[in-house]
Design an enzyme around this catalytic site. Structure first.
Site, PDB file in Angstrom:
ATOM      1  N   ARG A 127       0.815  -1.233   0.000  1.00 57.87           N
ATOM      2  CA  ARG A 127       0.000   0.000   0.000  1.00 57.87           C
ATOM      3  C   ARG A 127       0.840   1.270   0.000  1.00 57.87           C
ATOM      4  NH1 ARG A 127      -2.769  -3.362   3.353  1.00 57.87           N
ATOM      5  NH2 ARG A 127      -4.592  -4.275   2.340  1.00 57.87           N
ATOM      6  N   LYS A 149       2.789  11.390 -11.268  1.00 61.77           N
ATOM      7  CA  LYS A 149       2.029  10.464 -12.117  1.00 61.77           C
ATOM      8  C   LYS A 149       2.881   9.225 -12.370  1.00 61.77           C
ATOM      9  CE  LYS A 149      -1.088  13.373 -14.825  1.00 61.77           C
ATOM     10  NZ  LYS A 149      -1.499  13.713 -16.193  1.00 61.77           N
ATOM     11  N   GLU A 191       9.742  19.271 -24.895  1.00 67.78           N
ATOM     12  CA  GLU A 191       8.983  19.580 -23.679  1.00 67.78           C
ATOM     13  C   GLU A 191       9.535  20.854 -23.028  1.00 67.78           C
ATOM     14  OE1 GLU A 191       6.312  17.789 -23.006  1.00 67.78           O
ATOM     15  OE2 GLU A 191       6.671  15.762 -23.785  1.00 67.78           O
ATOM     16  N   LYS A 233       7.019  23.068 -14.095  1.00 69.09           N
ATOM     17  CA  LYS A 233       6.182  21.876 -13.880  1.00 69.09           C
ATOM     18  C   LYS A 233       5.724  21.831 -12.422  1.00 69.09           C
ATOM     19  CE  LYS A 233       4.756  17.407 -14.516  1.00 69.09           C
ATOM     20  NZ  LYS A 233       4.920  16.147 -15.219  1.00 69.09           N
ATOM     21  N   GLU A 243      -5.064  17.018 -11.585  1.00 72.67           N
ATOM     22  CA  GLU A 243      -5.654  17.404 -12.860  1.00 72.67           C
ATOM     23  C   GLU A 243      -7.160  17.579 -12.744  1.00 72.67           C
ATOM     24  OE1 GLU A 243      -3.518  15.482 -16.012  1.00 72.67           O
ATOM     25  OE2 GLU A 243      -4.979  16.117 -17.506  1.00 72.67           O
ATOM     26  N   ARG A 248      -3.445  21.759 -14.926  1.00 72.08           N
ATOM     27  CA  ARG A 248      -2.437  20.777 -15.318  1.00 72.08           C
ATOM     28  C   ARG A 248      -2.586  20.397 -16.791  1.00 72.08           C
ATOM     29  NH1 ARG A 248       0.200  16.029 -11.457  1.00 72.08           N
ATOM     30  NH2 ARG A 248       1.632  15.272 -13.036  1.00 72.08           N
ATOM     31  N   ASN A 252      -0.482  19.726 -21.725  1.00 69.00           N
ATOM     32  CA  ASN A 252      -0.755  18.928 -22.921  1.00 69.00           C
ATOM     33  C   ASN A 252      -0.707  19.745 -24.207  1.00 69.00           C
ATOM     34  OD1 ASN A 252      -1.100  16.433 -21.657  1.00 69.00           O
ATOM     35  ND2 ASN A 252      -3.133  17.039 -20.972  1.00 69.00           N
ATOM     36  N   HIS A 255      -0.069  18.116 -27.512  1.00 70.25           N
ATOM     37  CA  HIS A 255      -0.166  16.679 -27.273  1.00 70.25           C
ATOM     38  C   HIS A 255      -1.372  16.000 -27.916  1.00 70.25           C
ATOM     39  CE1 HIS A 255       3.200  17.317 -24.638  1.00 70.25           C
ATOM     40  NE2 HIS A 255       3.206  16.063 -24.229  1.00 70.25           N
ATOM     41  N   HIS A 259      -0.353  12.784 -29.853  1.00 70.27           N
ATOM     42  CA  HIS A 259      -0.833  11.429 -29.591  1.00 70.27           C
ATOM     43  C   HIS A 259      -1.396  10.799 -30.852  1.00 70.27           C
ATOM     44  CE1 HIS A 259      -1.164  12.558 -25.084  1.00 70.27           C
ATOM     45  NE2 HIS A 259       0.026  12.074 -25.374  1.00 70.27           N
ATOM     46  N   HIS A 272       8.452  10.476 -28.556  1.00 70.59           N
ATOM     47  CA  HIS A 272       7.366  11.318 -28.056  1.00 70.59           C
ATOM     48  C   HIS A 272       7.639  12.807 -28.310  1.00 70.59           C
ATOM     49  CE1 HIS A 272       4.152  12.777 -25.535  1.00 70.59           C
ATOM     50  NE2 HIS A 272       5.028  13.425 -24.772  1.00 70.59           N
TER      51      HIS A 272
END
Ligand SMILES: NC(=O)c1ccc[n+]([C@@H]2O[C@H](COP(=O)([O-])OP(=O)(O)OC[C@H]3O[C@@H](n4cnc5c(N)ncnc54)[C@H](O)[C@@H]3O)[C@@H](O)[C@H]2O)c1
Ligand SMILES: [Zn+2]
Length: 370
Positions: A127, A149, A191, A233, A243, A248, A252, A255, A259, A272
């Site tokens: 946990r 994340k 980025e 960031k 988010e 946040r 993107n 992006h 994607h 990427h």
């Protein structure tokens, strides 16, 4: 050893202070042991990929051992395929075999793949175990190691299983970037440029002035771009950790297009950051078509992309994208679309973007075809 420290401040219901330091500089890996030791670590498990295990991870192990922390190194194969349920299961089993408990600190040494996988395993085993991120790619230092994340990919899609799990600290050692392959390094610059466009016009101008030094990987330039990017960031994460407010989401920028390009190209064709570069070029054109930016915005962003060695169109990557309609269909399935409407992060000027809903698909098609 030169170093700069950024404090990422979080609050919340948990009594313990969840804020943490992001330490940036040359040789900062060597400070890992004293920080973990200061946080009462008795044992540590370092997870690294095969590319950095003998070098940067060995240095992390030496620092921990030198601080009197009993340390085990676990190695996963290099590459996106390691961000899988198979490798998470292997690490859980290894942790069980090693009788890892809550006094054991988990240290991820590597790029975003190792950071996301290890972070997810640390979030879930027993946990939740204390986690430290030691990012060794530019992408990881300016993006993935910061903000909590974590996750793995499923066949059905990237990052579909994961958890928010903040590290106890981040050690971004600039020296590790010296061994990074050129294509990986350059891709990470997408980025970096993104932060300038979305939040910091002064940083964008600094990049314009120092693009050559950045490409030569001069340590002072690297320290500056990692420090500025990490600070921006952290600023976003502090204000929208999970988010939920929409802030946040500005990360993107470029992006939604990226994607779609990545999905269409298939795994491994585009890096990427390369997809993000042509995605930002497309987003800028979309913003111009909507009259949201001055016409010179597109040219200015394009020239910085080029100066940093990044592509502006798919043609620069000798990749032939599919028809605009196929890309639109992919965007329609993107988790960032809201009720089938296309949603984009679009600039209004260098240093500022907005989340825009209900964009006309016909306009997006025109941008893709131009
Ligand atoms: N969690 C987040 O917020 C977040 C944000 C952005 C990206 N990501 C994830 O990050 C991943 C991409 O990260 P990445 O670009 O770092 O890829 P990566 O981890 O695959 O690293 C790229 C390559 O560089 C090698 N490498 C790493 N460090 C090196 C070094 N110092 N010297 C030489 N080689 C080195 C790796 O072995 C690998 O082959 C993706 O899975 C993406 O989803 C996560
Ligand atoms: Zn990205």
């Amino acid at each position: 050893m030169s170093r700069r420290t950024i404090r990422l401040r979080l609050d919340g219901a948990a009594a313990a202070d969840r804020s943490y330091a992001i330490v940036i500089g040359r040789g900062v890996i060597d400070a890992l042991g004293s920080s973990c030791g200061g946080a009462a670590a008795r044992r540590a498990v370092v997870v690294a990929d095969a590319a950095v295990a003998p070098t940067h991870a060995a240095r992390a192990v030496a620092s921990l051992t030198g601080a009197g922390i009993e340390t085990t190194l676990l190695v996963v194969p290099a590459g996106e395929a390691s961000k899988s349920a198979t490798h998470a299961t292997r690490l859980w089993s290894d942790f069980a075999r090693l009788a890892v408990d809550r006094h054991t600190h988990v240290v991820a040494v590597g790029g975003g793949v190792v950071g996301d996988l290890t972070g997810f395993v640390a979030a879930t085993f027993a946990r939740g175990l204390p986690l430290w991120q030691v990012p060794t790619t530019l992408v990881a230092q300016v993006d993935s190691a910061i903000g909590g994340k974590t996750g793995i990919n499923l066949e059905a899609g990237k990052n579909l299983v994961g958890a928010f799990w903040q590290p106890r600290g981040v050690f971004a050692d600039i020296d590790t970037l010296a061994t990074l392959p050129d294509r990986e390094f350059t891709s990470g610059l997408a980025e970096v440029l993104k932060y300038g466009v979305i939040l910091d016009a002064e940083f964008f101008a600094w990049l314009e002035e120092h693009a050559a030094a950045v490409r030569r990987r001069e340590p002072a330039a690297l320290e500056h771009i990692v420090e500025r990017s990490a600070a921006l960031k952290a600023h976003v994460v502090e204000r929208d950790e999970h988010e939920t407010t929409g802030l946040r989401a500005i990360l993107n920028y470029g992006h939604t297009f990226a994607h779609a390009f990545e999905t269409a190209a298939g795994y491994g064709t585009l890096l990427h950051g390369e997809a993000v570069a042509i995605g930002m070029a497309a987003a800028a054109r979309l913003a111009a078509a909507l009259g949201r930016v001055e016409p010179d915005f597109v040219a200015r962003q394009d020239s910085l992309l080029r100066a940093l060695g990044l592509p502006v169109t798919a043609a620069h990557l000798s990749w032939t994208p599919p028809a605009a309609d196929d890309l639109l269909a992919i965007m329609g399935r993107d988790k960032k679309t809201l009720n089938g409407q296309l949603r984009f992060v679009l600039p209004t000027r260098i240093g500022h973007v907005e989340l825009v809903d209900g964009i006309d698909a016909a306009l997006v098609r025109r941008v893709l075809e131009s």
